[in-house]
Motif scaffolding. Structure first.
Motif, PDB file in Angstrom:
ATOM      1  N   LYS A 202     -37.437  53.972 -51.076  1.00 48.27           N
ATOM      2  CA  LYS A 202     -36.801  53.083 -49.848  1.00 48.27           C
ATOM      3  C   LYS A 202     -36.295  51.822 -50.695  1.00 48.27           C
ATOM      4  O   LYS A 202     -36.968  51.163 -51.310  1.00 48.27           O
ATOM      5  N   PRO A 203     -35.143  51.170 -50.133  1.00 51.27           N
ATOM      6  CA  PRO A 203     -34.729  50.112 -50.494  1.00 51.27           C
ATOM      7  C   PRO A 203     -35.491  48.900 -50.087  1.00 51.27           C
ATOM      8  O   PRO A 203     -36.087  49.146 -48.993  1.00 51.27           O
ATOM      9  N   THR A 204     -35.629  47.954 -50.564  1.00 50.77           N
ATOM     10  CA  THR A 204     -36.413  46.814 -50.182  1.00 50.77           C
ATOM     11  C   THR A 204     -35.486  45.743 -49.667  1.00 50.77           C
ATOM     12  O   THR A 204     -34.707  45.190 -50.354  1.00 50.77           O
ATOM     13  N   VAL A 205     -35.879  45.819 -48.390  1.00 49.32           N
ATOM     14  CA  VAL A 205     -34.591  44.692 -47.588  1.00 49.32           C
ATOM     15  C   VAL A 205     -35.536  43.366 -47.388  1.00 49.32           C
ATOM     16  O   VAL A 205     -35.118  42.387 -46.766  1.00 49.32           O
TER      17      VAL A 205
ATOM     18  N   GLY B 178     -33.623  54.692 -44.112  1.00 46.82           N
ATOM     19  CA  GLY B 178     -32.815  55.001 -45.659  1.00 46.82           C
ATOM     20  C   GLY B 178     -32.327  53.173 -45.787  1.00 46.82           C
ATOM     21  O   GLY B 178     -33.117  52.559 -45.825  1.00 46.82           O
ATOM     22  N   ASP B 179     -31.147  53.115 -46.159  1.00 51.82           N
ATOM     23  CA  ASP B 179     -30.582  51.741 -46.611  1.00 51.82           C
ATOM     24  C   ASP B 179     -29.990  51.087 -45.384  1.00 51.82           C
ATOM     25  O   ASP B 179     -29.499  50.118 -45.695  1.00 51.82           O
ATOM     26  N   SER B 180     -30.272  51.551 -44.083  1.00 50.87           N
ATOM     27  CA  SER B 180     -29.428  50.874 -43.022  1.00 50.87           C
ATOM     28  C   SER B 180     -30.407  50.171 -42.223  1.00 50.87           C
ATOM     29  O   SER B 180     -31.718  50.828 -41.929  1.00 50.87           O
TER      30      SER B 180
ATOM     31  N   HIS C 210     -26.089  47.445 -44.059  1.00 51.05           N
ATOM     32  CA  HIS C 210     -26.399  48.470 -45.164  1.00 51.05           C
ATOM     33  C   HIS C 210     -26.838  47.642 -46.428  1.00 51.05           C
ATOM     34  O   HIS C 210     -26.151  46.542 -46.630  1.00 51.05           O
ATOM     35  N   PHE C 211     -27.901  47.874 -47.057  1.00 51.54           N
ATOM     36  CA  PHE C 211     -28.445  47.292 -48.072  1.00 51.54           C
ATOM     37  C   PHE C 211     -28.237  48.082 -49.317  1.00 51.54           C
ATOM     38  O   PHE C 211     -28.795  49.437 -49.250  1.00 51.54           O
ATOM     39  N   LYS C 212     -28.081  47.419 -50.262  1.00 55.24           N
ATOM     40  CA  LYS C 212     -28.327  47.931 -51.870  1.00 55.24           C
ATOM     41  C   LYS C 212     -28.456  46.734 -52.775  1.00 55.24           C
ATOM     42  O   LYS C 212     -27.561  45.832 -52.881  1.00 55.24           O
ATOM     43  N   ASP C 213     -29.527  47.002 -53.516  1.00 57.63           N
ATOM     44  CA  ASP C 213     -29.850  46.106 -54.516  1.00 57.63           C
ATOM     45  C   ASP C 213     -29.782  44.550 -53.850  1.00 57.63           C
ATOM     46  O   ASP C 213     -30.804  44.485 -52.749  1.00 57.63           O
TER      47      ASP C 213
END
Length: 153
Positions: A41-44, A96-98, A123-126
């Motif tokens: 899971k991406p860390t937001v 997800g990433d959203s 939307h998140f990435k890194d």
């Protein structure tokens, strides 16, 4: 003749059982990279410096800068505009990433004298975030724009 067939069958069965017993145990198959990444899971959570580009009442693009404090779940998100009180931000959906958020109504920066409610799809990435914004103004106008930003360290 029957004795020969019976003896052959017993010997072949014994050899087959011995061969199976000597096989190493099956190793689990490694997950493909796509499956492994899907599980992560991406860390937001953190503070994000956001630039939202929307149109003014005169139809010109303007950039509204904000800081969004995000948590790892749907609770406690807050938007900060310079010189303003903090704006509680609702997480409408997360997966997800959203993340889809909604904030307001609050006094508009881009259109003074009006209140606005924003709806953002992020939307998140890194350490990057991007997406779209829909601003619904008190006079009934709906304006769409873009969002981009970075995580503050």
């Amino acid at each position: 003749m029957r004795a020969v067939i019976l003896l052959s069958t017993v010997c072949l069965t014994g050899f087959a059982a011995t061969a199976v017993a000597q096989q190493p145990p099956a190793q689990p198959k490694p997950k493909p990279a796509a499956q492994a990444a899907a599980g992560a899971k991406p860390t937001v959570a953190g503070t994000w410096a956001i630039e939202s580009t929307v149109k003014t009442a005169a139809g010109k693009d303007t950039v509204v800068n904000s800081l969004v404090t995000a948590t790892a779940d749907a609770n406690g998100w807050v938007t900060h505009l310079a010189g303003r009180d903090s704006i509680p931000t609702r997480v409408v959906a997360m997966g997800g990433d959203s993340v889809v958020t909604e904030a307001g109504p609050f006094q508009s920066v881009a259109r003074p004298g009006q209140t606005v409610t924003t709806h953002e799809s992020l939307h998140f990435k890194d350490d990057a975030v991007w997406g779209t914004i829909e601003a619904r103004y008190s006079n009934g106008e709906i304006v769409k724009g873009t969002v981009k930003g970075t995580r503050r360290k």
